[in-house]
Design a protein around this motif. Structure first.
Motif, PDB file in Angstrom:
ATOM      1  N   ILE A  38       6.833  26.255  34.959  1.00  0.00           N
ATOM      2  CA  ILE A  38       5.791  25.930  35.954  1.00  0.00           C
ATOM      3  C   ILE A  38       5.853  26.925  37.115  1.00  0.00           C
ATOM      4  O   ILE A  38       4.830  27.482  37.537  1.00  0.00           O
ATOM      5  CB  ILE A  38       5.966  24.477  36.451  1.00  0.00           C
ATOM      6  N   SER A  39       7.069  27.148  37.588  1.00  0.00           N
ATOM      7  CA  SER A  39       7.240  28.052  38.732  1.00  0.00           C
ATOM      8  C   SER A  39       6.745  29.469  38.399  1.00  0.00           C
ATOM      9  O   SER A  39       6.071  30.108  39.208  1.00  0.00           O
ATOM     10  CB  SER A  39       8.731  28.040  39.102  1.00  0.00           C
ATOM     11  N   ASP A  40       7.052  29.965  37.189  1.00  0.00           N
ATOM     12  CA  ASP A  40       6.630  31.309  36.792  1.00  0.00           C
ATOM     13  C   ASP A  40       5.118  31.406  36.616  1.00  0.00           C
ATOM     14  O   ASP A  40       4.500  32.400  36.996  1.00  0.00           O
ATOM     15  CB  ASP A  40       7.333  31.715  35.485  1.00  0.00           C
ATOM     16  N   GLU A  42       2.868  29.535  38.093  1.00  0.00           N
ATOM     17  CA  GLU A  42       2.249  29.454  39.430  1.00  0.00           C
ATOM     18  C   GLU A  42       2.239  30.836  40.094  1.00  0.00           C
ATOM     19  O   GLU A  42       1.266  31.236  40.711  1.00  0.00           O
ATOM     20  CB  GLU A  42       3.005  28.445  40.297  1.00  0.00           C
ATOM     21  N   GLU A  43       3.363  31.525  39.931  1.00  0.00           N
ATOM     22  CA  GLU A  43       3.487  32.835  40.570  1.00  0.00           C
ATOM     23  C   GLU A  43       2.617  33.892  39.861  1.00  0.00           C
ATOM     24  O   GLU A  43       1.873  34.624  40.515  1.00  0.00           O
ATOM     25  CB  GLU A  43       4.956  33.252  40.539  1.00  0.00           C
ATOM     26  N   ILE A  49       0.206  24.033  40.426  1.00  0.00           N
ATOM     27  CA  ILE A  49       0.103  22.949  39.438  1.00  0.00           C
ATOM     28  C   ILE A  49       0.552  21.648  40.099  1.00  0.00           C
ATOM     29  O   ILE A  49       1.723  21.496  40.466  1.00  0.00           O
ATOM     30  CB  ILE A  49       0.948  23.264  38.181  1.00  0.00           C
TER      31      ILE A  49
ATOM     32  N   ARG B 287      11.210  21.753  42.595  1.00  0.00           N
ATOM     33  CA  ARG B 287      10.016  22.564  42.847  1.00  0.00           C
ATOM     34  C   ARG B 287       9.895  23.026  44.295  1.00  0.00           C
ATOM     35  O   ARG B 287       8.908  23.639  44.666  1.00  0.00           O
ATOM     36  CB  ARG B 287       8.766  21.775  42.446  1.00  0.00           C
ATOM     37  N   LYS B 292      13.488  27.184  44.373  1.00  0.00           N
ATOM     38  CA  LYS B 292      12.832  28.209  43.550  1.00  0.00           C
ATOM     39  C   LYS B 292      13.393  29.596  43.881  1.00  0.00           C
ATOM     40  O   LYS B 292      13.732  30.370  42.997  1.00  0.00           O
ATOM     41  CB  LYS B 292      11.319  28.207  43.819  1.00  0.00           C
ATOM     42  N   LYS B 296      15.700  31.858  41.457  1.00  0.00           N
ATOM     43  CA  LYS B 296      15.121  33.136  41.011  1.00  0.00           C
ATOM     44  C   LYS B 296      16.107  34.283  41.289  1.00  0.00           C
ATOM     45  O   LYS B 296      16.282  35.180  40.447  1.00  0.00           O
ATOM     46  CB  LYS B 296      13.801  33.380  41.729  1.00  0.00           C
ATOM     47  N   ARG B 307      19.413  31.067  36.120  1.00  0.00           N
ATOM     48  CA  ARG B 307      18.328  30.521  36.940  1.00  0.00           C
ATOM     49  C   ARG B 307      18.217  29.007  36.731  1.00  0.00           C
ATOM     50  O   ARG B 307      18.137  28.227  37.676  1.00  0.00           O
ATOM     51  CB  ARG B 307      17.025  31.207  36.524  1.00  0.00           C
ATOM     52  N   MET B 311      19.084  25.896  39.426  1.00  0.00           N
ATOM     53  CA  MET B 311      18.095  24.839  39.678  1.00  0.00           C
ATOM     54  C   MET B 311      18.710  23.467  39.428  1.00  0.00           C
ATOM     55  O   MET B 311      18.561  22.531  40.208  1.00  0.00           O
ATOM     56  CB  MET B 311      16.958  25.051  38.683  1.00  0.00           C
TER      57      MET B 311
END
Lengths: 75, 492
Positions: A38-40, A42-43, A49, B287, B292, B296, B307, B311
């Motif tokens: 999801i994070s990737d 979005e970026e 989302i 999130r 994040k 990352k 990663r 998290m």
């Protein structure tokens, strides 16, 4: 779709996104994979989302994820 | 009013009768009336704050739903969640300050209904469900009497909808519900209340038993079994009473002692609490921008796996400290949260190492002996955790630990018989536990015992029910001299 596939492969290199159709419901990916994806997305696609979109059916396959991105972009 | 009392069962009986006599659309009013009566009987002063919290949450739900602007919605949900969490924190912290506690009314079940309300508001905010239109029906959802004391932490999506639609009378559901209530009662007054005598005997006289590690070890095991019998017994009663109304509540236990790992245990124990933390804390924390960015960074340096692990570590740490604080604000609860959180994190981080070890030792994952070993290990992990949370302070935890390692004299085993339980009590507890184990094994295989007994002929079936009631009445601990009014998780 190619761009999405690249993003997904970078998030989870060991998953076969081209053929899997039950990524979440079949537990091919876990919750941490999902959050990374999801994070990737979005970026990469410059979208956000919402939590109501985080349902298994929206992330079960490459096509479903692509459809979700198009839907959010169209909103 | 105690849950194990004639008055409570009379209230339930009347509520069920009135429920089915009312038109389908208004059946929930019978539950509202009985919930108000039950809550009033627990302490009249607590009713006002609960009604105020419900009215506030009801209005916030509607306002959040009606608001279109994203920023405004975010502000509204933040206000609502902060207000509800602040009330919860104030109530929980008031116990530490005697001057403050004089002015604070502690609404029974606040830890449970606060989480249910927060889940409801977040679901409305995330557009996962519609806001409740009726303020009285919302109050029924909050005060729903079978679950108000210790959950399950119900979601409005499930319970609210069922209250609204009303349920038609179903003889089979009524019978199934009564059977489950009986089963819960059996676990509570036949097993848990007996074990609690020995446990409180030891833990209240720690100085007397500090030289006897064997007695302390027995108390730790009794305490873990007592908690399971007590808490799952209450849940069975809550689910059973709901079934009598035709209402389905969430499952809270799924034979947790069959779990083979710490993570597996929490997927089977207090499932509505772990589900709540997963949906409303774990995912949102994962999130956040901070998590994040951090993950990352780790990913860029050490790869995709790092990663994910970063998290996981961040979110798990937050969730388990919050879980500890939800149970209590004492230092022992924070240590308890760190204990479980660390186990979860270590088991995930060392997964590769464990796999290598298993391969090197030629351990077969499906071997029965290996599975039994894993179950026993998980049980011991739980027993130790329960010991931490059961103590008033960390000094007592240290005393117990020291005794376990330095004062284990096998000759002390006979002292266990002098902890307030007679030989007769030990026999009943042992037989009761064996019965629970047999039932659990059968259920784990997917067999529904209640459906099986329903197929029996009427005469043997009713004889069996009468026998079960008689046994519980004969060997259960209740009445004068026994404090069966409280359940272990009631005060969290």
């Amino acid at each position: 779709m190619e761009e999405l596939l690249e993003v997904l492969k970078e998030s989870c290199p060991t998953v076969d996104f081209e053929n899997e159709t039950e990524l979440v419901s079949g537990k091919v990916i876990d919750s941490m994979d999902l959050i990374a994806i999801i994070s990737d997305i979005e970026e990469a696609f410059d979208i956000s989302i919402d939590m109501d979109k985080i349902e298994p059916e929206n992330f079960d396959s490459l096509e479903a994820i692509w459809e979700l991105i198009q839907q959010i972009k169209g909103e | 009013m105690s849950l194990v009392s004639f008055r409570f069962f009379a209230l339930t009986g009347v509520a069920v009768l009135v429920y089915y006599l009312l038109p389908l659309k208004y059946r929930w009013t019978a539950i509202l009336a009985s919930s108000l009566f039950f809550y009033y009987s627990l302490g009249s002063s607590a009713l006002i704050p609960v009604i105020c919290i419900s009215v506030f949450s009801y209005i916030m739900g509607l306002v959040i739903e009606k608001s279109d602007e994203s920023r405004k919605r975010k502000t509204l949900i933040s206000i609502a969640v902060i207000v509800l969490l602040s009330i919860l924190a104030l109530v929980k912290l008031s116990g530490h300050f005697s001057t403050l506690s004089q002015y604070i009314i502690v609404p029974t079940g606040i830890s449970y209904f606060s989480l249910s309300i927060i889940a409801y508001l977040l679901d409305v905010y995330w557009k996962k469900e519609k806001a409740e239109r009726s303020p009285l029906r919302f109050l029924t959802f909050v005060l729903y009497f079978p679950k108000i004391l210790q959950g399950p932490i119900s979601r409005h999506k499930l319970l609210g909808e069922q209250l609204k639609e009303g349920k038609r009378f179903d003889w089979e559901q009524l019978c199934f519900g009564m059977q489950l209530v009986l089963w819960g009662l059996f676990k509570k007054i036949v097993i848990a209340d007996r074990l609690s005598i020995a446990v409180s005997n030891v833990y209240s006289q720690l100085d007397t038993y500090r030289e006897h590690g064997v007695v302390l070890a027995a108390a730790m095991i009794f305490s873990a079994l007592q908690l399971y019998m007590d808490f799952s017994g209450y849940t069975d009663m809550a689910v059973g009473i709901s079934q009598m109304f035709g209402i389905e509540l969430e499952q809270n236990f799924n034979h947790p002692f069959f779990a083979e790992s710490a993570a597996g245990f929490w997927q089977r124990w207090h499932m509505t609490l772990s589900g709540w933390f997963k949906d409303y804390l774990f995912l949102p924390v994962s999130r956040t921008e901070a998590v994040k960015k951090l993950s990352k960074k780790a990913g860029n340096r050490f790869g995709a796996a790092a990663r994910k692990k970063t998290m996981m570590i961040c979110s798990t740490a937050v969730v388990w400290i919050a879980t500890g604080l939800w149970h209590g604000t004492g230092i022992n609860y924070i240590v308890w949260g760190i204990y479980w959180g660390s186990l979860m994190i270590i088991s995930q981080l060392a997964e590769g190492l464990f796999t290598k070890m298993k391969t090197a030792l030629s351990i077969k994952e499906e071997a029965a002996l290996w599975k039994l070993f894993r179950m026993f290990r998980t049980f011991l992990i739980f027993v130790f955790g329960k010991m931490i949370s059961a103590q008033e302070n960390m000094k007592n935890v240290a005393i117990i630990l020291k005794s376990l390692f330095t004062k284990l004299h096998p000759g002390d085993v006979k002292m266990i018989a002098g902890l307030g339980m007679y030989g007769y009590d030990f026999a009943i507890v042992a037989l009761g536990l064996i019965l629970v184990l047999i039932v659990s094994v059968i259920q784990e295989k997917g067999v529904c015992i209640r459906e099986q007994t329903a197929k029996w002929y009427a005469v043997p079936r009713w004889l069996f029910y009468c026998l079960a009631v008689t046994v519980i009445l004969l060997i259960g601990l209740y009445g004068k001299g026994y404090d069966t009014s409280t359940f272990a998780y009631q005060f969290f």
